[in-house]
Design a protein around this motif. Sequence first.
Motif, PDB file in Angstrom:
ATOM      1  N   CYS A   1      53.142 -24.437  82.894  1.00 15.14           N
ATOM      2  CA  CYS A   1      51.839 -25.083  83.011  1.00 15.14           C
ATOM      3  C   CYS A   1      51.755 -26.162  81.938  1.00 15.14           C
ATOM      4  O   CYS A   1      52.309 -26.001  80.850  1.00 15.14           O
ATOM      5  CB  CYS A   1      50.753 -24.027  82.809  1.00 15.14           C
ATOM      6  SG  CYS A   1      49.090 -24.696  82.795  1.00 15.14           S
TER       7      CYS A   1
ATOM      8  N   SER B   1      49.533 -26.765  79.915  1.00 12.41           N
ATOM      9  CA  SER B   1      49.001 -26.283  78.640  1.00 12.41           C
ATOM     10  C   SER B   1      50.063 -25.539  77.822  1.00 12.41           C
ATOM     11  O   SER B   1      49.894 -25.352  76.622  1.00 12.41           O
ATOM     12  CB  SER B   1      47.758 -25.410  78.847  1.00 12.41           C
ATOM     13  OG  SER B   1      48.075 -24.261  79.567  1.00 12.41           O
TER      14      SER B   1
ATOM     15  N   HIS C   1      52.169 -18.188  81.361  1.00  8.15           N
ATOM     16  CA  HIS C   1      50.906 -17.566  81.777  1.00  8.15           C
ATOM     17  C   HIS C   1      50.646 -17.787  83.267  1.00  8.15           C
ATOM     18  O   HIS C   1      49.493 -17.830  83.704  1.00  8.15           O
ATOM     19  CB  HIS C   1      49.752 -18.061  80.895  1.00  8.15           C
ATOM     20  CG  HIS C   1      49.514 -19.537  80.957  1.00  8.15           C
ATOM     21  ND1 HIS C   1      50.098 -20.410  80.076  1.00  8.15           N
ATOM     22  CD2 HIS C   1      48.769 -20.285  81.788  1.00  8.15           C
ATOM     23  CE1 HIS C   1      49.708 -21.640  80.365  1.00  8.15           C
ATOM     24  NE2 HIS C   1      48.901 -21.592  81.419  1.00  8.15           N
TER      25      HIS C   1
ATOM     26  N   CYS D   1      47.747 -20.272  87.527  1.00  7.63           N
ATOM     27  CA  CYS D   1      47.050 -21.154  86.580  1.00  7.63           C
ATOM     28  C   CYS D   1      46.806 -22.535  87.162  1.00  7.63           C
ATOM     29  O   CYS D   1      45.683 -22.851  87.522  1.00  7.63           O
ATOM     30  CB  CYS D   1      47.715 -21.237  85.200  1.00  7.63           C
ATOM     31  SG  CYS D   1      46.634 -22.116  84.029  1.00  7.63           S
TER      32      CYS D   1
HETATM   33 ZN   LIG Z   1      47.796 -22.966  82.419  1.00  6.23          ZN
END
Ligand SMILES: [Zn+2]
Length: 349
Positions: free
Chosen positions: A37, A39, A68, A157
């Motif tokens: 992801c 992030s 995640h 996500c």
């Molecule tokens: Zn994420």
Amino acid sequence: MRGVVFLGNRQVGLREFPDPSPGPGEVVLAIKASGMCGSDLKFYRPAPGEAQRALGLGDVSEPLIGGHEPCGVVAAVGPGVPEAEARVGMRVMDHHYCGCGGCPHCRVGWSQLCRAGFVGYGVTAHGAHADYMTVPARTLVPLPDELSFATGAAISCGTGTAYNALRRMNLSGRDTLAVFGQGPVGLSAVQLATAMGARVIALDVTKERLAFAKELGADVALDPSADDPIEALKQLTHGEGVDLALDCSGAEAARTAAIRATRTWGTVCFVGEGGSVTIDVSRDMIRKQLTVIGSWTFSSVIQGECARFVADRKIDVDRLFTQRWTLDQATEAYRLFDTQTTGKGVFLL
Ligand SMILES: [Zn+2]
Ligand SMILES: [Zn+2]
């Protein structure tokens, strides 16, 4: 078992951990797909623990297994887990947060809003870039049979975040939507909003990502470093501005452009994290009757809804993945993802 840890300063390592066994209320997942992801770069790039501290997530003393976007199969079930919640062999995603379980936010599946704070798997606790992952059974979200594990990872996500933002904006097939930033969340928003019938204009400073956004359904792809994005978006909407704008970049210039290029009575949504924005409140907001909202990921209930939507509309979420990796390729995987020129990467096990 093996796990990929973030060591800080753009270093990752593949480490050995003891094989897990589930405690009361827990399950062990055999991970089949673990997505990368945007992030994750927030944890990959700085010194160890710095990102967690900056985001107010507390101190992380040892290197954590990253990832995640967990998707896999239930491998072991701990004591006290009801059969309706988890059975060995069940295909599942994980809503990668754990709260107290009892507060009003947790009870409706928004455990990341828990009043008592939350654990974020892959962020403040071990995540899914591993052979196995231990989580509370109540965090599981069933994966529809029609969907691949990689698609389930994306929904856990990036794609889920895009879905929830569009849902909060009440996007309809009548709308023209501008999406700023064509990372994994922005590309997902293009794909989902197109499936919902909207006209989508994609913006990014990377040629490769703009071309990809067109392939995923964007009507127009714009480079805001080449053309003034506010002017360009107004020209594409007969001088009015777009109905809706979604910022997935977190860049101040993009946020400003999103607000300025949205029409009177329009809605702007921010999902890109960090930083700030300065606006002229009267001119840019009040006199335009503008709605500005923030949207942070999604609830476990909406995660399941997103999976159902993707399956029923036969949306090819697997296409978002331009790179497929094994755990021992993690160094190369993150080095490439860090260039922010690709689609999404995923570890497959
Ligand atoms: Zn994420
Ligand atoms: Zn709670």
